[in-house]
Design a protein around this motif. Structure first.
Motif, PDB file in Angstrom:
ATOM      1  N   LEU A 275       0.889  -1.170  -0.136  1.00 13.52           N
ATOM      2  CA  LEU A 275       0.119  -0.097  -0.062  1.00 13.52           C
ATOM      3  C   LEU A 275       0.940   1.201  -0.013  1.00 13.52           C
ATOM      4  O   LEU A 275       0.362   2.159  -0.769  1.00 13.52           O
ATOM      5  CB  LEU A 275      -0.987  -0.052   1.115  1.00 13.52           C
ATOM      6  N   ALA A 276       1.966   1.210   0.685  1.00  8.69           N
ATOM      7  CA  ALA A 276       2.754   2.358   0.834  1.00  8.69           C
ATOM      8  C   ALA A 276       3.533   2.683  -0.453  1.00  8.69           C
ATOM      9  O   ALA A 276       3.909   3.843  -0.467  1.00  8.69           O
ATOM     10  CB  ALA A 276       3.791   2.085   1.951  1.00  8.69           C
ATOM     11  N   LYS A 277       3.497   1.936  -1.333  1.00  9.07           N
ATOM     12  CA  LYS A 277       4.233   2.299  -2.562  1.00  9.07           C
ATOM     13  C   LYS A 277       3.274   3.149  -3.531  1.00  9.07           C
ATOM     14  O   LYS A 277       3.946   3.567  -4.796  1.00  9.07           O
ATOM     15  CB  LYS A 277       4.470   1.082  -3.547  1.00  9.07           C
ATOM     16  N   TYR A 278       1.931   3.397  -3.190  1.00  4.37           N
ATOM     17  CA  TYR A 278       1.486   4.161  -3.947  1.00  4.37           C
ATOM     18  C   TYR A 278       0.786   5.404  -3.410  1.00  4.37           C
ATOM     19  O   TYR A 278       0.250   5.073  -2.199  1.00  4.37           O
ATOM     20  CB  TYR A 278       0.000   3.360  -4.509  1.00  4.37           C
ATOM     21  N   ASP A 279       0.579   6.409  -3.971  1.00  2.00           N
ATOM     22  CA  ASP A 279       0.029   7.572  -3.401  1.00  2.00           C
ATOM     23  C   ASP A 279      -1.371   7.726  -3.672  1.00  2.00           C
ATOM     24  O   ASP A 279      -1.988   6.918  -4.613  1.00  2.00           O
ATOM     25  CB  ASP A 279       0.759   8.948  -3.664  1.00  2.00           C
ATOM     26  N   SER A 280      -1.839   8.817  -3.314  1.00  5.30           N
ATOM     27  CA  SER A 280      -3.682   8.932  -3.393  1.00  5.30           C
ATOM     28  C   SER A 280      -3.976   9.193  -4.819  1.00  5.30           C
ATOM     29  O   SER A 280      -4.842   8.832  -5.252  1.00  5.30           O
ATOM     30  CB  SER A 280      -3.987  10.356  -2.522  1.00  5.30           C
ATOM     31  N   THR A 281      -2.963   9.801  -5.722  1.00  8.32           N
ATOM     32  CA  THR A 281      -3.068   9.909  -7.103  1.00  8.32           C
ATOM     33  C   THR A 281      -3.364   8.764  -7.813  1.00  8.32           C
ATOM     34  O   THR A 281      -4.331   8.730  -8.641  1.00  8.32           O
ATOM     35  CB  THR A 281      -1.858  10.764  -7.729  1.00  8.32           C
ATOM     36  N   PHE A 282      -2.752   7.690  -7.315  1.00  6.63           N
ATOM     37  CA  PHE A 282      -2.688   6.419  -8.274  1.00  6.63           C
ATOM     38  C   PHE A 282      -4.027   5.795  -7.905  1.00  6.63           C
ATOM     39  O   PHE A 282      -4.973   5.413  -8.849  1.00  6.63           O
ATOM     40  CB  PHE A 282      -1.948   5.433  -7.642  1.00  6.63           C
ATOM     41  N   PHE A 283      -4.570   5.789  -6.705  1.00  7.89           N
ATOM     42  CA  PHE A 283      -5.925   5.482  -6.164  1.00  7.89           C
ATOM     43  C   PHE A 283      -7.040   6.093  -6.881  1.00  7.89           C
ATOM     44  O   PHE A 283      -7.985   5.619  -7.314  1.00  7.89           O
ATOM     45  CB  PHE A 283      -5.888   5.130  -4.917  1.00  7.89           C
ATOM     46  N   THR A 284      -6.983   7.351  -6.507  1.00 10.87           N
ATOM     47  CA  THR A 284      -8.053   8.164  -7.459  1.00 10.87           C
ATOM     48  C   THR A 284      -8.170   8.190  -8.829  1.00 10.87           C
ATOM     49  O   THR A 284      -9.175   8.034  -9.264  1.00 10.87           O
ATOM     50  CB  THR A 284      -7.684   9.992  -7.226  1.00 10.87           C
ATOM     51  N   SER A 285      -6.823   7.817  -9.419  1.00  9.01           N
ATOM     52  CA  SER A 285      -7.045   7.733 -10.846  1.00  9.01           C
ATOM     53  C   SER A 285      -7.717   6.168 -11.222  1.00  9.01           C
ATOM     54  O   SER A 285      -8.380   5.856 -12.243  1.00  9.01           O
ATOM     55  CB  SER A 285      -5.764   7.815 -11.496  1.00  9.01           C
ATOM     56  N   LYS A 286      -7.451   5.360 -10.616  1.00  7.61           N
ATOM     57  CA  LYS A 286      -7.793   4.022 -10.576  1.00  7.61           C
ATOM     58  C   LYS A 286      -9.068   3.521 -10.022  1.00  7.61           C
ATOM     59  O   LYS A 286      -9.804   2.767 -10.668  1.00  7.61           O
ATOM     60  CB  LYS A 286      -6.817   2.942 -10.198  1.00  7.61           C
ATOM     61  N   TYR A 287      -9.505   4.359  -9.118  1.00 10.76           N
ATOM     62  CA  TYR A 287     -10.891   3.483  -8.040  1.00 10.76           C
ATOM     63  C   TYR A 287     -11.745   4.984  -7.800  1.00 10.76           C
ATOM     64  O   TYR A 287     -11.815   5.072  -6.740  1.00 10.76           O
ATOM     65  CB  TYR A 287     -10.246   2.977  -6.826  1.00 10.76           C
ATOM     66  N   ASN A 288     -11.898   5.771  -8.722  1.00 11.33           N
ATOM     67  CA  ASN A 288     -12.815   6.654  -8.536  1.00 11.33           C
ATOM     68  C   ASN A 288     -14.217   6.645  -9.282  1.00 11.33           C
ATOM     69  O   ASN A 288     -14.812   7.703  -9.504  1.00 11.33           O
ATOM     70  CB  ASN A 288     -11.970   8.105  -8.956  1.00 11.33           C
ATOM     71  N   LYS A 289     -14.718   5.520  -9.757  1.00  7.01           N
ATOM     72  CA  LYS A 289     -15.863   5.307 -10.279  1.00  7.01           C
ATOM     73  C   LYS A 289     -16.464   4.385  -9.422  1.00  7.01           C
ATOM     74  O   LYS A 289     -16.290   3.629  -8.640  1.00  7.01           O
ATOM     75  CB  LYS A 289     -15.675   4.774 -11.705  1.00  7.01           C
ATOM     76  N   ALA A 290     -18.017   4.533  -9.600  1.00  5.74           N
ATOM     77  CA  ALA A 290     -18.901   3.402  -8.814  1.00  5.74           C
ATOM     78  C   ALA A 290     -18.703   1.867  -9.375  1.00  5.74           C
ATOM     79  O   ALA A 290     -18.538   1.711 -10.478  1.00  5.74           O
ATOM     80  CB  ALA A 290     -20.451   3.704  -9.130  1.00  5.74           C
ATOM     81  N   ASP A 291     -18.590   1.270  -8.214  1.00  8.11           N
ATOM     82  CA  ASP A 291     -18.357  -0.391  -8.537  1.00  8.11           C
ATOM     83  C   ASP A 291     -18.937  -1.021  -7.034  1.00  8.11           C
ATOM     84  O   ASP A 291     -19.545  -0.441  -6.276  1.00  8.11           O
ATOM     85  CB  ASP A 291     -16.881  -0.628  -8.925  1.00  8.11           C
ATOM     86  N   ASN A 292     -18.702  -2.472  -7.452  1.00 11.90           N
ATOM     87  CA  ASN A 292     -18.996  -3.213  -6.238  1.00 11.90           C
ATOM     88  C   ASN A 292     -17.826  -4.149  -5.551  1.00 11.90           C
ATOM     89  O   ASN A 292     -17.946  -4.839  -5.015  1.00 11.90           O
ATOM     90  CB  ASN A 292     -20.495  -4.035  -6.421  1.00 11.90           C
ATOM     91  N   LEU A 293     -16.565  -3.278  -5.652  1.00 15.03           N
ATOM     92  CA  LEU A 293     -15.350  -4.132  -5.111  1.00 15.03           C
ATOM     93  C   LEU A 293     -15.506  -3.687  -3.823  1.00 15.03           C
ATOM     94  O   LEU A 293     -16.096  -2.969  -3.202  1.00 15.03           O
ATOM     95  CB  LEU A 293     -14.031  -3.352  -5.990  1.00 15.03           C
ATOM     96  N   GLU A 294     -14.633  -4.413  -3.135  1.00 13.99           N
ATOM     97  CA  GLU A 294     -14.228  -4.211  -1.424  1.00 13.99           C
ATOM     98  C   GLU A 294     -13.265  -3.383  -1.183  1.00 13.99           C
ATOM     99  O   GLU A 294     -12.271  -3.380  -1.649  1.00 13.99           O
ATOM    100  CB  GLU A 294     -14.016  -5.537  -0.810  1.00 13.99           C
TER     101      GLU A 294
END
Length: 287
Positions: free
Chosen positions: A225-244
Motif C-alpha cells: 500500500l505504501a508504494k502508491y500515493d493518493s493520485t494512483f488510487f484516485t485515478s484507478k478507483y474513482n468510479k462506482a463499482d461493487n469491489l471491496e
C-alpha cells in the motif's frame, strides 16, 4: 479542512491486537506528501445540501432497503422486518437510507439530525459527494496518520484506554454485545460529530462513532500500500463499482468481544455499494 504536513510516519502495528486476516502489521515507515482532511465526518446536513443541489439518489434508495442494528429499531419495526440469520442483531429494513437511517417507521429528532454523521451511504455515494465538493476520500495511510493526531499511538491518540479523566472519549459499545449496552459514553447510536475531544490535529471522532470509507481497496498489505500515493488510487478507483474497499475507525457497535477494530491501526473493508447505520465518510484533499 485541516492541513497534515507530509513527512515520514509509522503505520500499522507489530502487536496482536486484532484479527490476522486484517493485515494490520508488520509496522512500516512511510513517506507522504502534504494533504488536507476534514475536521469531522460529513454530516447529515452537509449530505442533504448535496442531494438538494444535485438530486442524487443513493445506492440504498435504489435498492429500497438497508441494514439497521436491532437496538435502534422499535418493537414494531422488529416485528415487521427480518433479522439476518447469521448476525441476528442486524435487520434488513425496507426504506432505510440516508434520510431514514433506521427506516421510515422510527421517530427522528430533526434538530439533532443535522449534526450527526450521515450514514447509510455507500462508497459510491461518498465518491459522488466528494466530486461535488471538489474533494476526495483519504487513503488508508493518510487516514491512519491523521487519526494519530501527531502521536505514535496505535490505539487512541490520547493514550492506551478509551477514557480521559474517567470519562469515555469515544463512542463504542459498553456492556455485553449485542443486547446490553450500559451507555457509559452517553450514546446508543451515532453521536453528533463534535461530541468528544479532537485529536492533536483538531480532528473529531476518527475512532468510534461511524466507520469511514477510504480511497483504496481493502486487504492490501501495508508494505504494498505504501508504494502508491493518493493520485494512483484516485485515478484507478474513482468510479462506482461493487469491489471491496477499506473502511477505518470502528463505530458505536465496536466491542472487544465482537469487533476490536476501534483502534488507530485496525483495518476492515466493505463492498462499495453497501450502506449501514454505522457507516459514513470524511473528505480529504490533495495539496
Amino acid at each position: 479542512m485541516k492541513l497534515i504536513k507530509g513527512g515520514t510516519f509509522l503505520v500499522g502495528t507489530n502487536r496482536n491486537y486484532g484479527f490476522p486476516q486484517d493485515l494490520e502489521g508488520p509496522q512500516i515507515s512511510v513517506k507522504i506528501n502534504d494533504f488536507k482532511i476534514a475536521t469531522t465526518p460529513v454530516t447529515y446536513q452537509e449530505f442533504s445540501d448535496f442531494v438538494g443541489a444535485t438530486g442524487y439518489i443513493t445506492d440504498s434508495e435504489k435498492f429500497g432497503w438497508s441494514v439497521v442494528f436491532q437496538g435502534l429499531l422499535s418493537e414494531k419495526a422488529q416485528q415487521k422486518f427480518e433479522a439476518i440469520k447469521e448476525t441476528p442483531w442486524w435487520y434488513v429494513v425496507d426504506g432505510a437510507n440516508w434520510k431514514y437511517p433506521y427506516g421510515p417507521l422510527e421517530e427522528y429528532d430533526t434538530q439533532q439530525m443535522g449534526e450527526l454523521p450521515v450514514t447509510q451511504v455507500s462508497r459510491n455515494d461518498a465518491l459522488a459527494y466528494c466530486e461535488w465538493a471538489k474533494k476526495r476520500l483519504p487513503s488508508e495511510i493518510e487516514w491512519e496518520i491523521a487519526a494519530k493526531g501527531g502521536t505514535n499511538s496505535e490505539l487512541f491518540p490520547w493514550g492506551k484506554e478509551p477514557v480521559i479523566n474517567g470519562k469515555y472519549n469515544v463512542n463504542i459499545w459498553e456492556g455485553k454485545f449485542p443486547y446490553e449496552n450500559d451507555l457509559t459514553d452517553g450514546f446508543l447510536g451515532p453521536a453528533p460529530v463534535k461530541t468528544f475531544q479532537p485529536n492533536g490535529y483538531g480532528l473529531y471522532q476518527m475512532i468510534g462513532n461511524v466507520w469511514e470509507w477510504c480511497l483504496n481497496p481493502s486487504k492490501i498489505p501495508l508494505s504494498r500500500l505504501a508504494k502508491y500515493d493518493s493520485t494512483f488510487f484516485t485515478s484507478k478507483y474513482n468510479k462506482a463499482d461493487n469491489l471491496e474497499y477499506a473502511i477505518r475507525g470502528g463505530s458505536f457497535l465496536c466491542h472487544d468481544s465482537y469487533c476490536k477494530r476501534y483502534r488507530i491501526s485496525a483495518r476492515n473493508g466493505n463492498s462499495a455499494d453497501s450502506g449501514s447505520c454505522n457507516l459514513g465518510f470524511r473528505c480529504a484533499e490533495s495539496i
